[in-house]
Structure formats: C-alpha cells, structure tokens
Design a protein around this motif. Structure first.
Motif, PDB file in Angstrom:
ATOM      1  N   HIS A 173     -43.361  12.141  -5.145  1.00 38.00           N
ATOM      2  CA  HIS A 173     -44.653  11.544  -5.496  1.00 38.00           C
ATOM      3  C   HIS A 173     -44.678  10.057  -5.117  1.00 38.00           C
ATOM      4  CE1 HIS A 173     -46.567  14.948  -7.246  1.00 38.00           C
ATOM      5  NE2 HIS A 173     -45.713  15.076  -8.242  1.00 38.00           N
ATOM      6  N   ALA A 174     -43.554   9.388  -5.339  1.00 35.87           N
ATOM      7  CA  ALA A 174     -43.486   7.978  -4.939  1.00 35.87           C
ATOM      8  C   ALA A 174     -43.703   7.831  -3.440  1.00 35.87           C
ATOM      9  CB  ALA A 174     -42.139   7.380  -5.347  1.00 35.87           C
ATOM     10  N   ALA A 175     -43.218   8.803  -2.668  1.00 35.18           N
ATOM     11  CA  ALA A 175     -43.396   8.759  -1.213  1.00 35.18           C
ATOM     12  C   ALA A 175     -44.871   8.852  -0.855  1.00 35.18           C
ATOM     13  CB  ALA A 175     -42.619   9.905  -0.557  1.00 35.18           C
ATOM     14  N   GLU A 176     -45.608   9.705  -1.548  1.00 39.01           N
ATOM     15  CA  GLU A 176     -47.035   9.860  -1.262  1.00 39.01           C
ATOM     16  C   GLU A 176     -47.788   8.555  -1.502  1.00 39.01           C
ATOM     17  OE1 GLU A 176     -47.945  14.432  -2.555  1.00 39.01           O
ATOM     18  OE2 GLU A 176     -47.469  12.998  -4.132  1.00 39.01           O
ATOM     19  N   PHE A 177     -47.620   7.994  -2.676  1.00 39.34           N
ATOM     20  CA  PHE A 177     -48.362   6.783  -3.028  1.00 39.34           C
ATOM     21  C   PHE A 177     -47.861   5.571  -2.250  1.00 39.34           C
ATOM     22  CE2 PHE A 177     -49.468   9.589  -6.461  1.00 39.34           C
ATOM     23  CZ  PHE A 177     -50.765   9.227  -6.793  1.00 39.34           C
ATOM     24  N   GLY A 178     -46.579   5.586  -1.871  1.00 39.65           N
ATOM     25  CA  GLY A 178     -46.065   4.493  -1.048  1.00 39.65           C
ATOM     26  C   GLY A 178     -46.566   4.565   0.374  1.00 39.65           C
ATOM     27  N   THR A 179     -46.752   5.792   0.874  1.00 43.26           N
ATOM     28  CA  THR A 179     -47.252   5.987   2.229  1.00 43.26           C
ATOM     29  C   THR A 179     -48.749   5.740   2.320  1.00 43.26           C
ATOM     30  OG1 THR A 179     -45.519   7.638   2.622  1.00 43.26           O
ATOM     31  CG2 THR A 179     -47.391   7.658   4.136  1.00 43.26           C
ATOM     32  N   ALA A 180     -49.457   6.033   1.226  1.00 44.40           N
ATOM     33  CA  ALA A 180     -50.930   5.913   1.203  1.00 44.40           C
ATOM     34  C   ALA A 180     -51.338   4.914   0.129  1.00 44.40           C
ATOM     35  CB  ALA A 180     -51.562   7.270   0.930  1.00 44.40           C
ATOM     36  N   PRO A 181     -51.357   3.613   0.435  1.00 42.45           N
ATOM     37  CA  PRO A 181     -51.719   2.604  -0.575  1.00 42.45           C
ATOM     38  C   PRO A 181     -53.106   2.814  -1.168  1.00 42.45           C
ATOM     39  CG  PRO A 181     -50.760   1.580   1.390  1.00 42.45           C
ATOM     40  CD  PRO A 181     -51.014   3.012   1.736  1.00 42.45           C
ATOM     41  N   TRP A 182     -53.974   3.515  -0.456  1.00 42.39           N
ATOM     42  CA  TRP A 182     -55.340   3.751  -0.922  1.00 42.39           C
ATOM     43  C   TRP A 182     -55.419   4.871  -1.953  1.00 42.39           C
ATOM     44  CZ3 TRP A 182     -56.403   8.785  -0.064  1.00 42.39           C
ATOM     45  CH2 TRP A 182     -55.707   9.426   0.965  1.00 42.39           C
ATOM     46  N   LEU A 183     -54.367   5.674  -2.085  1.00 42.05           N
ATOM     47  CA  LEU A 183     -54.454   6.900  -2.886  1.00 42.05           C
ATOM     48  C   LEU A 183     -54.676   6.612  -4.370  1.00 42.05           C
ATOM     49  CD1 LEU A 183     -54.273   9.965  -3.061  1.00 42.05           C
ATOM     50  CD2 LEU A 183     -51.769   9.760  -3.126  1.00 42.05           C
ATOM     51  N   SER A 184     -54.001   5.593  -4.894  1.00 42.70           N
ATOM     52  CA  SER A 184     -54.158   5.279  -6.311  1.00 42.70           C
ATOM     53  C   SER A 184     -55.602   4.927  -6.649  1.00 42.70           C
ATOM     54  CB  SER A 184     -53.231   4.115  -6.698  1.00 42.70           C
ATOM     55  OG  SER A 184     -53.364   3.803  -8.063  1.00 42.70           O
ATOM     56  N   THR A 185     -56.211   4.054  -5.841  1.00 37.27           N
ATOM     57  CA  THR A 185     -57.604   3.660  -6.069  1.00 37.27           C
ATOM     58  C   THR A 185     -58.539   4.844  -5.866  1.00 37.27           C
ATOM     59  OG1 THR A 185     -57.109   1.418  -5.314  1.00 37.27           O
ATOM     60  CG2 THR A 185     -59.422   2.071  -5.367  1.00 37.27           C
ATOM     61  N   HIS A 186     -58.242   5.676  -4.885  1.00 37.22           N
ATOM     62  CA  HIS A 186     -59.070   6.851  -4.612  1.00 37.22           C
ATOM     63  C   HIS A 186     -59.092   7.786  -5.818  1.00 37.22           C
ATOM     64  CE1 HIS A 186     -60.902   9.915  -1.999  1.00 37.22           C
ATOM     65  NE2 HIS A 186     -60.095  10.800  -2.581  1.00 37.22           N
ATOM     66  N   LEU A 187     -57.918   8.070  -6.380  1.00 37.28           N
ATOM     67  CA  LEU A 187     -57.853   8.932  -7.554  1.00 37.28           C
ATOM     68  C   LEU A 187     -58.520   8.279  -8.758  1.00 37.28           C
ATOM     69  CD1 LEU A 187     -54.276  10.496  -7.480  1.00 37.28           C
ATOM     70  CD2 LEU A 187     -56.438  11.728  -7.527  1.00 37.28           C
ATOM     71  N   GLU A 188     -58.281   6.982  -8.913  1.00 37.75           N
ATOM     72  CA  GLU A 188     -58.876   6.251 -10.031  1.00 37.75           C
ATOM     73  C   GLU A 188     -60.389   6.375 -10.037  1.00 37.75           C
ATOM     74  OE1 GLU A 188     -59.632   1.583 -11.182  1.00 37.75           O
ATOM     75  OE2 GLU A 188     -57.788   2.125 -10.159  1.00 37.75           O
ATOM     76  N   SER A 189     -61.018   6.160  -8.878  1.00 36.13           N
ATOM     77  CA  SER A 189     -62.476   6.192  -8.825  1.00 36.13           C
ATOM     78  C   SER A 189     -63.010   7.581  -9.139  1.00 36.13           C
ATOM     79  CB  SER A 189     -62.961   5.728  -7.445  1.00 36.13           C
ATOM     80  OG  SER A 189     -62.516   6.610  -6.425  1.00 36.13           O
TER      81      SER A 189
END
Length: 314
Positions: A173-189
């Motif tokens: 999971h860390a690899a996913e969010f580290g590879t895609a910096p936009w993913l956290s904000t995308h999920l948050e919204s």
C-alpha cells in the motif's frame, strides 16, 4: 478491559455534536484489552527487517520507486484506537451539521456505536498503512503486534512468516501512495463527497461506485505486488485466514457485515483478478500505469473487463 467504565463513558457523553469523540476513545479503550506489547530488541529488529525487505522486494517486482513512511510503529490495540479516533472524526465531520430529534439520546447512541466499531476493529486489524486521509502530516505504517501474535497462534502458523506476510501487504500500500502522490487527495475528495451526500439524506450511487472502484484498485494492486514480491510460501496463510473469517460467531459475523468486511474481501478478489490479467498482458511493471494519473484508474466496468482498460490505457 472494563465494560462498566466503557458504558459509563458512553452514558456521560456530552457536547452539541452528534458524536462525543472523546467519549468514543475512552469507551473503546475501556472495552478493549490492549494486549501485550513486550518486545525484545530482536523482535523490533525483525519488524524493521521485514519492512525493509518488503520495500526492496516490491520495488524490484513492481518496477516502482517509493520511500517508506516517516512513521513506522509497532502498537497495541489502545494505540491503534487513539491513532484512528481523529481519522473517524474528520471523515464523519459532515454529519455534525445535521439536527437531532432528541440530541442527548442520539448522541449517546452514536457515541456507543462508534465506540463498538473502533473496539471491534482494534481487535482485528493486523497492520495499517495510513495515508492520513482528511488530515495533514506524514503517512504512517502501523502494526498491531498483539493481533498479529494472537492470529498467528490461532491459525497455527509461524509468527515470523505471518508477520513478514503482513509487512509485505502494508508496504505494498505504501508503494501505491508513494508512486501516486495524487491518490491520497483523490480518495479524500471522494470520501468527503460521499459522506456529505449521505449527511444530506441523499444517496449518490455513481459516486459510491466510483469510490468503490478506486478502493478495489488499491486493494487489488497491493495483492498483486505482494504476491509477486513475497519470498516465502504463502498460499496456506491466505486459505487459513479466509477460513477464519468465515467461521466466526453470529455476533462477529453481524458486526463484520455492518462494517463492510464482506465488501473489502470482494475488493481484494475483484481487484486481484483485474491486475493479474493486466500483469499477464503487460507485466507487473506495466500494471503500475494505473497510478500515473487519476484518469488511468479502472472504471467499475473495466474492473470486470480488463481488456477494455488495456485498450484505453496505452
């Protein structure tokens, strides 16, 4: 564990909000045995070695570059509750603007249900990669040591191998969010939008389906790279863990259903099948294209028809 103190904390909940989050944390901790967190230096080194090996193995197998979170903690159950109360509070913040017919009764009921939820999760979570959705700060990686020990014993599997398997899953999971910096904000919204719609009494099926598709991609990719990177036999671990989840008592089964544990299992299976097909066509490194941009996320339809995603994402 003190159920009387837990009930008292819920009964004494106060404030104007639908949930007294201070009381939630107090009640959940009072009703939950924290578990033993006695760790030798060798135990701590073993966790650190597993996490570092998982990072190196996943980097090599998936062809992605990422760093580990600043925060890597070995916790007991109370630590996990304390770390997650604020996350739940932020996630459910849109509900605070809703009126309550009988405020004191509604607040007590809401506070009690959230305390039960956190207590149940604290007894079942093995590890957690936390991108700190809806909050500020560094991402975190947590291992709930008492649960890892107790479930390894219940499954009759060796603790070192089981602990390492959990480490590989969470580092995936860390690899996913580290590879895609936009993913956290995308999920948050998307989470904010979904909760806000529910708080307003509306059910946006399309928004919920999109959120579910994203989470299915997150879980499926983690399953893919964990399986390809893990350096020991693991088929028996998955089988025994799945059997344990199925053979629970009626109360636990009901709580799991209410909390969506069945949906999460479906996300694992559906997402893994999608990424297995993509990896067969383009290799594991080619599957990482999903994290290049939000537009590359598979749609709900594409999850069941990987060929459509492969045709769309060059």
């Amino acid at each position: 564990m003190n159920l009387f103190r837990a009930a008292l904390a819920v009964a004494d909940s106060e404030g104007d909000a639908p949930v007294d989050w201070t009381a939630v944390g107090s009640a959940a901790c009072a009703a939950t045995d924290p578990g033993d967190l006695t760790l030798s230096a060798a135990d701590r080194d073993a966790y650190a070695d597993d996490v570092a090996d998982a990072r190196d193995g996943i980097r090599a197998a998936a062809g992605v570059d990422f760093e580990l979170p600043e925060t890597v903690q070995i916790q007991h159950r109370h630590h996990w509750i304390d770390a997650n109360v604020d996350t739940f509070r932020r996630l459910l913040a849109p509900l605070e603007g809703q009126g309550m017919l009988v405020p004191s009764i509604a607040r007590t009921a809401n506070t009690g249900s959230m305390a039960v939820t956190l207590g149940f999760l604290a007894n079942n979570v093995l590890g957690q990669y936390d991108p700190l959705l809806l909050g500020d700060g560094d991402h975190g990686l947590y291992f709930v040591h008492p649960n890892i020990v107790s479930i390894a014993e219940a499954l009759d599997v060796g603790l070192p191998r089981f602990r390492r398997w959990i480490a590989f899953h969470e580092v995936a999971h860390a690899a996913e969010f580290g590879t895609a910096p936009w993913l956290s904000t995308h999920l948050e919204s998307h989470m904010e939008e979904t909760v806000a719609e529910l708080a307003a009494g509306r059910f946006d099926r399309s928004a919920l389906a999109e959120l579910n598709a994203t989470m299915t991609a997150v879980e499926g990719y983690a399953e893919l790279v964990m399986d390809r990177a893990f350096d020991r036999e693991y088929a028996d671990l998955r089988t025994k863990l799945d059997d344990r989840r199925r053979n629970v008592g009626p109360v636990s089964r009901l709580v799991r259903r209410l909390l969506g544990f069945g949906m999460k299992r479906r996300q694992y299976e559906r997402g893994k099948a999608f990424f297995d097909a993509v990896a067969d066509a383009r290799g594991v490194s080619g599957a990482a294209a999903v994290w290049e941009a939000p537009e590359n996320l598979p749609s709900d339809e594409e999850l069941d028809d990987p060929e459509k995603w492969l045709a769309r994402v060059a």
